[in-house]
Design a protein around this motif. Structure first.
Motif, mmCIF file in Angstrom:
data_model
loop_
_atom_site.group_PDB
_atom_site.id
_atom_site.type_symbol
_atom_site.label_atom_id
_atom_site.label_comp_id
_atom_site.label_asym_id
_atom_site.label_seq_id
_atom_site.Cartn_x
_atom_site.Cartn_y
_atom_site.Cartn_z
ATOM 1 N N GLN A 136 0.738 -1.137 0.171
ATOM 2 C CA GLN A 136 -0.033 0.165 0.043
ATOM 3 C C GLN A 136 0.905 1.284 -0.038
ATOM 4 O OE1 GLN A 136 -3.292 0.129 -0.335
ATOM 5 N NE2 GLN A 136 -3.014 2.700 -0.417
ATOM 6 N N ASN A 137 1.801 1.263 0.823
ATOM 7 C CA ASN A 137 2.963 2.379 0.985
ATOM 8 C C ASN A 137 3.666 2.627 -0.499
ATOM 9 O OD1 ASN A 137 1.818 2.613 3.689
ATOM 10 N ND2 ASN A 137 3.941 2.293 4.755
ATOM 11 N N GLY A 140 0.151 1.892 -3.615
ATOM 12 C CA GLY A 140 -0.970 2.174 -3.366
ATOM 13 C C GLY A 140 -1.869 0.989 -3.665
ATOM 14 N N TRP A 141 -1.651 -0.221 -3.672
ATOM 15 C CA TRP A 141 -2.376 -1.272 -3.906
ATOM 16 C C TRP A 141 -2.063 -2.336 -2.819
ATOM 17 C CZ3 TRP A 141 -0.602 -6.299 -5.133
ATOM 18 C CH2 TRP A 141 -1.369 -7.265 -5.428
ATOM 19 N N GLN A 142 -2.967 -3.254 -2.599
ATOM 20 C CA GLN A 142 -3.046 -4.284 -1.731
ATOM 21 C C GLN A 142 -3.536 -5.653 -2.193
ATOM 22 O OE1 GLN A 142 -4.994 -3.459 2.036
ATOM 23 N NE2 GLN A 142 -3.257 -2.080 2.836
ATOM 24 N N THR A 301 4.307 8.442 4.937
ATOM 25 C CA THR A 301 4.471 6.730 4.927
ATOM 26 C C THR A 301 5.727 6.238 5.012
ATOM 27 O OG1 THR A 301 4.616 6.788 2.534
ATOM 28 C CG2 THR A 301 2.531 6.667 3.475
ATOM 29 N N THR A 305 6.963 2.629 6.399
ATOM 30 C CA THR A 305 7.465 1.608 5.346
ATOM 31 C C THR A 305 8.594 1.070 5.867
ATOM 32 O OG1 THR A 305 6.576 3.202 3.400
ATOM 33 C CG2 THR A 305 8.173 1.615 2.995
#
Length: 500
Positions: A136-137, A140-142, A301, A305
């Motif tokens: 995500q960091n 921007g996707w999980q 972030t 991270t």
């Protein structure tokens, strides 16, 4: 023909065996042993178990860690004496076999298989949370919920948890020396990340977070200790390396003591920093909690991270150690005839139990894929507590039965420390949920039934299949006990040989 009572009480020699058994390569020194203890412990209690324990104990979870640390510390000292006296693979199972007899050893083996198997799955589930946080960091996707959570939590299968277990299994198949080297590097990295978290988190300190310090009272504190106790499983993992440790009588006790000091210090420090930086109510069901705390403090972030990367490395290390411990316990049990011989088959090139590792990887992957983390954590805790309880009892029994046995480390204050350890373990067990205790008892019962129909008849101590001990070790069973004079003579001869 031996009676059933004699079969249940027959015991192995309390010293390493001589020819006649399969052995693993002695390649692990003191530093690597200490890193096994730290690697198998530091990470689980810090990186994700706070989200399970803080809702139970509140800010007083600090005392939960202290209570857990004190009980684990008392037991670690008992482990240190036992490991120095019985330096063999198999951990508590082998200690129980040498002190309490075969029947008890099989029950303890069930505890250890639960402890390590479920712990491997639990930390793998925690690993998947931080993988998602990092993705995500950075991008921007999980990974979708369906592929990163257990069915009970809205998913279908936890793919990242399966991946980390498979990777650890592949590393273990290369051999213990390579695995411990990688683990040592990862431990150094994760200690650095934990200290980084503390340094940043203390800048967001808010004393108001400690106002309602113990909302559930002492029961909540002890309940929290029961949940986080599984994070001390790494101390037991040190003793699973008995067959692969260099100078085990000296190095096993020292490694356990050194690991304990490092672990308790970092646990309490991190717990203080996390609670000072975030209100207790926000911990409940929080994924990748430490990363989230830093991101809220800094407003960026990048600190999260860094912690996410450290957590991924850290929890990989814990998974590796738990998987290692599981395979070595199965190896010891198989070598004793308690379970099928496939678990004791050693690869001639790597001198590691490859088939054993493959089976464990498959079983723990299934658990990690479909079982939620809160239930896994509690099941590991009760297995760990029972194992610790048996070690403490074993220290007392061995002192009475074989007072002249050579010990690499001897507890001070007589029986005080083992007795306090026993009381502490029982106190925490009584605070676990009833369902956890019932599932544990059912698992132990199934394992004892297996022993009745399989292990009891195929035991290496059965008639016609004796364990071959070193020439100077008196054979030890419930049927033919060595005399005090024989024990003293054997101990004197071992000391003489050591001086040479």
């Amino acid at each position: 023909m031996t009676t059933i009572a004699q079969q249940l009480l027959r015991r192995k020699p309390t010293t390493p065996v001589g020819t006649g058994e399969v052995h693993l390569k002695r390649s692990i020194g003191l530093f690597s042993l200490t890193m096994i203890g730290v690697g198998g412990t530091l990470g689980t209690g810090i990186f994700f178990i706070l989200s399970q324990a803080v809702p139970v104990a509140g800010p007083a979870v600090i005392w939960s860690f202290v209570i857990g640390g004190v009980v684990a510390g008392l037991t670690a000292l008992c482990y240190a004496e036992m490991a120095g006296a019985v330096p063999v693979s198999g951990s508590t199972y082998s200690y129980a076999y040498a002190t309490l007899g075969e029947g008890t050893a099989m029950a303890v083996g069930a505890c250890l298989l639960l402890e390590y198997g479920v712990s491997t799955a639990a930390v793998a589930v925690g690993w998947s949370q931080y993988v998602n946080q990092l993705l995500q960091n950075l991008f921007g996707w999980q990974i979708p919920v369906q592929l990163s959570q257990a069915p009970e939590q809205g998913g279908i299968i936890n793919v990242p948890a399966v991946i980390v277990i498979v990777l650890c299994g592949l590393l273990l198949m290369r051999g213990a020396r390579e695995s411990t080297l990688v683990n040592s590097v990862m431990v150094v990295i994760k200690i650095s990340v934990v200290l980084f978290f503390c340094a940043v988190a203390f800048t967001g300190w808010n004393s108001d977070h400690f106002q309602n310090f113990a909302p559930a009272g002492f029961a909540g504190i002890v309940g929290g200790a029961g949940i986080i106790f599984f994070s001390f499983v790494g101390l037991d993992a040190v003793s699973t390396a008995g067959d692969e440790a260099k100078n085990p009588k000296r190095n096993l006790p020292l490694a356990i003591i050194f690991a304990l000091g490092i672990i308790i210090t970092l646990y309490v420090l991190t717990c203080l920093a996390a609670l000072g930086a975030q209100a207790p109510a926000k911990f409940e069901n929080q994924d990748a909690g430490l990363s989230a705390i830093l991101q809220n403090i800094i407003g960026s972030t990048w600190p999260g991270t860094v912690v996410a990367v450290g957590a991924i490395i850290s929890i990989f290390s814990v998974t590796l150690v738990c998987l290692y411990g599981q395979t070595r316990i199965l190896f010891a049990m198989s070598r004793d005839g308690m379970i099928p011989p496939v678990f004791a088959k050693v690869d001639p090139r790597t001198l590691s139990p490859v088939n054993n590792t493959i089976i464990v990887v498959i079983a723990t992957s299934v658990l990690a894929a479909v079982v939620p983390i809160n239930f896994l954590a509690e099941m590991t805790s009760i297995g760990t507590l029972v194992a610790f309880l048996v070690v403490s009892i074993g220290v007392i029994i061995l002192r009475v039965r074989e007072p002249e046995l050579e010990r690499g480390f001897r507890l001070p204050l007589g029986w005080t420390i083992p007795i306090l350890s026993i009381i502490g373990c029982i106190a925490i067990i009584t605070q676990l949920r009833l369902i956890t205790i019932l599932v544990f008892l059912a698992w132990a019962a199934v394992f004892l039934v297996f022993y009745w129909f399989y292990g009891r008849k195929r035991s290496a101590l059965a008639v016609g299949h004796p364990v071959v001990a070193a020439p100077d070790v008196p054979y030890t069973t419930a049927v033919a006990q060595p005399s005090t004079g024989e024990v003293r003579q054997a101990a004197a001869e071992r000391r003489t040989d050591g001086e040479r």
